[in-house]
Design a protein around this motif. Sequence first.
Motif, PDB file in Angstrom:
ATOM      1  N   VAL A  99       0.839  -1.212   0.000  1.00 59.12           N
ATOM      2  CA  VAL A  99       0.000   0.000   0.000  1.00 59.12           C
ATOM      3  C   VAL A  99       0.870   1.256   0.000  1.00 59.12           C
ATOM      4  CG1 VAL A  99      -1.676   1.324   1.356  1.00 59.12           C
ATOM      5  CG2 VAL A  99      -1.952  -1.154   1.088  1.00 59.12           C
ATOM      6  N   LYS A 100       2.001   1.196   0.687  1.00 66.86           N
ATOM      7  CA  LYS A 100       2.893   2.356   0.773  1.00 66.86           C
ATOM      8  C   LYS A 100       3.508   2.716  -0.578  1.00 66.86           C
ATOM      9  CE  LYS A 100       4.054   1.304   5.581  1.00 66.86           C
ATOM     10  NZ  LYS A 100       5.119   0.944   6.544  1.00 66.86           N
ATOM     11  N   LYS A 101       3.448   1.817  -1.541  1.00 72.28           N
ATOM     12  CA  LYS A 101       4.019   2.060  -2.864  1.00 72.28           C
ATOM     13  C   LYS A 101       3.051   2.778  -3.804  1.00 72.28           C
ATOM     14  CE  LYS A 101       6.505  -2.358  -2.472  1.00 72.28           C
ATOM     15  NZ  LYS A 101       6.648  -3.722  -3.067  1.00 72.28           N
ATOM     16  N   LEU A 102       1.802   2.908  -3.397  1.00 71.18           N
ATOM     17  CA  LEU A 102       0.784   3.445  -4.300  1.00 71.18           C
ATOM     18  C   LEU A 102       0.908   4.949  -4.503  1.00 71.18           C
ATOM     19  CD1 LEU A 102      -2.439   1.512  -3.228  1.00 71.18           C
ATOM     20  CD2 LEU A 102      -1.065   1.188  -5.289  1.00 71.18           C
ATOM     21  N   LYS A 103       0.677   5.370  -5.744  1.00 71.84           N
ATOM     22  CA  LYS A 103       0.581   6.775  -6.105  1.00 71.84           C
ATOM     23  C   LYS A 103      -0.853   7.067  -6.546  1.00 71.84           C
ATOM     24  CE  LYS A 103       5.438   6.962  -7.528  1.00 71.84           C
ATOM     25  NZ  LYS A 103       6.392   7.248  -8.628  1.00 71.84           N
ATOM     26  N   PHE A 104      -1.098   8.297  -6.981  1.00 72.24           N
ATOM     27  CA  PHE A 104      -2.453   8.679  -7.365  1.00 72.24           C
ATOM     28  C   PHE A 104      -2.971   7.792  -8.495  1.00 72.24           C
ATOM     29  CE2 PHE A 104      -5.530  11.288  -9.710  1.00 72.24           C
ATOM     30  CZ  PHE A 104      -6.410  11.585  -8.678  1.00 72.24           C
ATOM     31  N   ASP A 105      -4.173   7.255  -8.323  1.00 76.12           N
ATOM     32  CA  ASP A 105      -4.839   6.341  -9.264  1.00 76.12           C
ATOM     33  C   ASP A 105      -4.156   4.978  -9.357  1.00 76.12           C
ATOM     34  OD1 ASP A 105      -6.967   7.943  -9.897  1.00 76.12           O
ATOM     35  OD2 ASP A 105      -6.290   8.502 -11.896  1.00 76.12           O
ATOM     36  N   GLY A 106      -3.190   4.714  -8.478  1.00 82.22           N
ATOM     37  CA  GLY A 106      -2.545   3.406  -8.467  1.00 82.22           C
ATOM     38  C   GLY A 106      -3.411   2.384  -7.737  1.00 82.22           C
ATOM     39  N   TYR A 107      -3.112   1.109  -7.946  1.00 81.74           N
ATOM     40  CA  TYR A 107      -3.925   0.054  -7.335  1.00 81.74           C
ATOM     41  C   TYR A 107      -3.104  -1.204  -7.091  1.00 81.74           C
ATOM     42  CZ  TYR A 107      -4.035  -1.905 -12.073  1.00 81.74           C
ATOM     43  OH  TYR A 107      -3.672  -2.409 -13.297  1.00 81.74           O
ATOM     44  N   ASN A 164       1.074   1.596 -10.797  1.00 84.56           N
ATOM     45  CA  ASN A 164       0.883   3.045 -10.741  1.00 84.56           C
ATOM     46  C   ASN A 164       0.886   3.594 -12.167  1.00 84.56           C
ATOM     47  OD1 ASN A 164       0.821   3.699  -7.868  1.00 84.56           O
ATOM     48  ND2 ASN A 164       2.935   2.964  -7.833  1.00 84.56           N
ATOM     49  N   PRO A 165      -0.004   4.550 -12.471  1.00 80.98           N
ATOM     50  CA  PRO A 165      -0.048   5.094 -13.836  1.00 80.98           C
ATOM     51  C   PRO A 165       1.165   5.957 -14.149  1.00 80.98           C
ATOM     52  CG  PRO A 165      -1.532   6.317 -12.415  1.00 80.98           C
ATOM     53  CD  PRO A 165      -1.020   5.162 -11.599  1.00 80.98           C
ATOM     54  N   ALA A 166       1.515   6.030 -15.422  1.00 80.01           N
ATOM     55  CA  ALA A 166       2.652   6.856 -15.844  1.00 80.01           C
ATOM     56  C   ALA A 166       2.301   8.340 -15.805  1.00 80.01           C
ATOM     57  CB  ALA A 166       3.102   6.452 -17.247  1.00 80.01           C
ATOM     58  N   PHE A 167       1.025   8.679 -16.024  1.00 80.06           N
ATOM     59  CA  PHE A 167       0.576  10.079 -16.038  1.00 80.06           C
ATOM     60  C   PHE A 167      -0.561  10.235 -15.040  1.00 80.06           C
ATOM     61  CE2 PHE A 167       2.291   9.199 -20.244  1.00 80.06           C
ATOM     62  CZ  PHE A 167       3.165  10.265 -20.428  1.00 80.06           C
ATOM     63  N   GLU A 168      -0.538  11.325 -14.276  1.00 75.01           N
ATOM     64  CA  GLU A 168      -1.568  11.503 -13.257  1.00 75.01           C
ATOM     65  C   GLU A 168      -2.907  11.939 -13.832  1.00 75.01           C
ATOM     66  OE1 GLU A 168      -0.116  14.381 -10.478  1.00 75.01           O
ATOM     67  OE2 GLU A 168       0.333  15.868 -12.009  1.00 75.01           O
ATOM     68  N   LEU A 169      -2.930  12.567 -15.000  1.00 74.77           N
ATOM     69  CA  LEU A 169      -4.184  12.941 -15.666  1.00 74.77           C
ATOM     70  C   LEU A 169      -4.124  12.455 -17.101  1.00 74.77           C
ATOM     71  CD1 LEU A 169      -6.909  14.467 -15.524  1.00 74.77           C
ATOM     72  CD2 LEU A 169      -5.694  16.497 -16.337  1.00 74.77           C
ATOM     73  N   SER A 193      -8.715   8.970 -17.545  1.00 76.90           N
ATOM     74  CA  SER A 193      -9.093   9.427 -16.212  1.00 76.90           C
ATOM     75  C   SER A 193     -10.607   9.316 -16.061  1.00 76.90           C
ATOM     76  CB  SER A 193      -8.646  10.871 -15.998  1.00 76.90           C
ATOM     77  OG  SER A 193      -7.246  10.939 -15.831  1.00 76.90           O
ATOM     78  N   PRO A 194     -11.081   9.013 -14.854  1.00 77.87           N
ATOM     79  CA  PRO A 194     -12.503   8.683 -14.659  1.00 77.87           C
ATOM     80  C   PRO A 194     -13.420   9.897 -14.742  1.00 77.87           C
ATOM     81  CG  PRO A 194     -11.384   8.732 -12.558  1.00 77.87           C
ATOM     82  CD  PRO A 194     -10.314   8.915 -13.595  1.00 77.87           C
ATOM     83  N   PHE A 195     -14.543   9.702 -15.416  1.00 79.96           N
ATOM     84  CA  PHE A 195     -15.551  10.759 -15.549  1.00 79.96           C
ATOM     85  C   PHE A 195     -16.916  10.081 -15.616  1.00 79.96           C
ATOM     86  CE2 PHE A 195     -18.131  13.775 -18.044  1.00 79.96           C
ATOM     87  CZ  PHE A 195     -17.935  14.936 -17.311  1.00 79.96           C
ATOM     88  N   HIS A 364       3.817  27.568  -9.605  1.00 79.34           N
ATOM     89  CA  HIS A 364       3.596  27.019  -8.269  1.00 79.34           C
ATOM     90  C   HIS A 364       3.626  25.493  -8.318  1.00 79.34           C
ATOM     91  CE1 HIS A 364       1.380  25.982  -4.565  1.00 79.34           C
ATOM     92  NE2 HIS A 364       1.712  27.176  -4.115  1.00 79.34           N
ATOM     93  N   LYS A 365       4.102  24.881  -7.246  1.00 79.83           N
ATOM     94  CA  LYS A 365       4.284  23.422  -7.241  1.00 79.83           C
ATOM     95  C   LYS A 365       2.976  22.662  -7.377  1.00 79.83           C
ATOM     96  CE  LYS A 365       4.467  23.042  -2.157  1.00 79.83           C
ATOM     97  NZ  LYS A 365       3.312  22.126  -1.962  1.00 79.83           N
ATOM     98  N   ASN A 366       1.856  23.291  -7.077  1.00 79.58           N
ATOM     99  CA  ASN A 366       0.549  22.633  -7.212  1.00 79.58           C
ATOM    100  C   ASN A 366      -0.158  23.013  -8.508  1.00 79.58           C
ATOM    101  OD1 ASN A 366       0.969  21.374  -4.825  1.00 79.58           O
ATOM    102  ND2 ASN A 366      -0.741  22.299  -3.722  1.00 79.58           N
ATOM    103  N   VAL A 367       0.582  23.571  -9.423  1.00 83.29           N
ATOM    104  CA  VAL A 367       0.021  23.952 -10.744  1.00 83.29           C
ATOM    105  C   VAL A 367       0.587  23.027 -11.816  1.00 83.29           C
ATOM    106  CG1 VAL A 367      -0.084  25.754 -12.522  1.00 83.29           C
ATOM    107  CG2 VAL A 367      -0.358  26.360 -10.102  1.00 83.29           C
ATOM    108  N   ARG A 368      -0.299  22.554 -12.678  1.00 85.90           N
ATOM    109  CA  ARG A 368       0.104  21.760 -13.842  1.00 85.90           C
ATOM    110  C   ARG A 368      -0.331  22.500 -15.113  1.00 85.90           C
ATOM    111  NH1 ARG A 368       1.856  19.891  -9.922  1.00 85.90           N
ATOM    112  NH2 ARG A 368       1.907  17.711  -9.219  1.00 85.90           N
ATOM    113  N   ILE A 369       0.465  22.374 -16.152  1.00 88.73           N
ATOM    114  CA  ILE A 369       0.156  23.057 -17.411  1.00 88.73           C
ATOM    115  C   ILE A 369      -0.568  22.080 -18.331  1.00 88.73           C
ATOM    116  CG2 ILE A 369       1.088  24.298 -19.374  1.00 88.73           C
ATOM    117  CD1 ILE A 369       1.405  25.710 -16.648  1.00 88.73           C
ATOM    118  N   LEU A 370      -1.717  22.503 -18.778  1.00 84.50           N
ATOM    119  CA  LEU A 370      -2.568  21.706 -19.644  1.00 84.50           C
ATOM    120  C   LEU A 370      -2.397  22.211 -21.082  1.00 84.50           C
ATOM    121  CD1 LEU A 370      -4.823  19.494 -19.636  1.00 84.50           C
ATOM    122  CD2 LEU A 370      -6.466  21.360 -19.423  1.00 84.50           C
ATOM    123  N   LEU A 371      -1.987  21.330 -21.974  1.00 88.71           N
ATOM    124  CA  LEU A 371      -1.753  21.718 -23.370  1.00 88.71           C
ATOM    125  C   LEU A 371      -2.997  21.516 -24.210  1.00 88.71           C
ATOM    126  CD1 LEU A 371       1.754  20.060 -23.835  1.00 88.71           C
ATOM    127  CD2 LEU A 371       1.248  22.427 -23.251  1.00 88.71           C
TER     128      LEU A 371
END
Length: 371
Positions: A99-107, A164-169, A193-195, A364-371
């Motif tokens: 469980v400690k190895k999981l990242k966002f959307d990982g399973y 764990n996914p390669a891309f978070e979004l 990504s889930p919708f 900012h570290k919590n900002v991602r750039i969407l292309l």
Amino acid sequence: MNYTYLFFIFIIFTLVFSGFTSEISRKDNKAMEFDSIIIDPEANQWELLAAEELQKNIKQITGKRIPITKELTNPLRQKINIYLGETAIKQGIINIVDVKKLKFDGYIIAAKNGNAGVYGNKGAGVIYGICSLLEKFGVKVYAKNCQTYPKNLYKLQDFSKTINPAFELRVMPTGWKDNNKDDFFRLVQLGYSPFFPARKLSTYPPHWWADENIYKGGWVHSSNYMVPSYLYGKHKDYFAKDENGNHLPFPKNPSYIHLCFSNSDVLKIATERIIKWMEKYPEGKFFVVSQGDGKNWCQCPSCRRLDTELGKKKGKRGVGLTDRYLNFVNKIAEKCEEKYPEKIIMALAYNPPTLYPPVKEKIHKNVRILL
């Protein structure tokens, strides 16, 4: 050489070969049935959805609807179950170390003594976990309305894997029109990504979910949510002006609304509404803070002072305004971080206004750039 012909031969070969190898792997196994899908009494929205989708897909395979229960009354040796979320850890199917190895959307998916376990505590990981489990059962998804199911379920050999996914979004146009409920799950099976609009459940909830009084425009243009068009009548100063301070004609399409980014009230209102959006959809991780579509950016002196030399030279034509935009985005990100440090603000690198990289502003570290 007819490459189209070779392509179809390749597809047919792949389908036949994959089915052939899966039959070999099950040659010595007997068809089996699961007794229940077990979820925790405090199961979250992702786990509830995962249980329902798993139940639906198993019925597609076996013709039987297995129950979903929140009780842990049966030891592993008595009945064969699928355990989702915390129940998989409690039953010893999922190792807490993994469980400690999981990242966002990982399973994590695992099997033990015929029982299956699926766990994902970050984002929609448990949804991707059941997709992987279904694939393990033999379910294959290739495209819209193009999936195959095995004739039976077979006992799983003991195993465990962490992914764990390669891309978070993972969002891009699909070309799938008139999506039904099943289509949204198929997209997740393909890695998107889930919708899930029927449940208003997504890791990137659109802004119009948070305010039903605004125009349902493009997901990436949120200026009409940050400062809604219904404020225009009393607060024209919130919106874009020309270099003489005159208000620009209000666009018919609210996706083209541009704000005065140098106005302190605009920043305050936008920040409060972004935080409210996050509060309303706690399962969401990505929230777009963007300019309006088009090039009618504010030309007031205060906004122009935020521009770099490129923006000052060509800003009237909507070119080189990235620093001005990021100045606004970063300030919102700073405030959001105080309350929701794990949430991500999405900013657009889009068309000439924000096509060029920033000169002064640091992202900012919590900002991602969407292309």
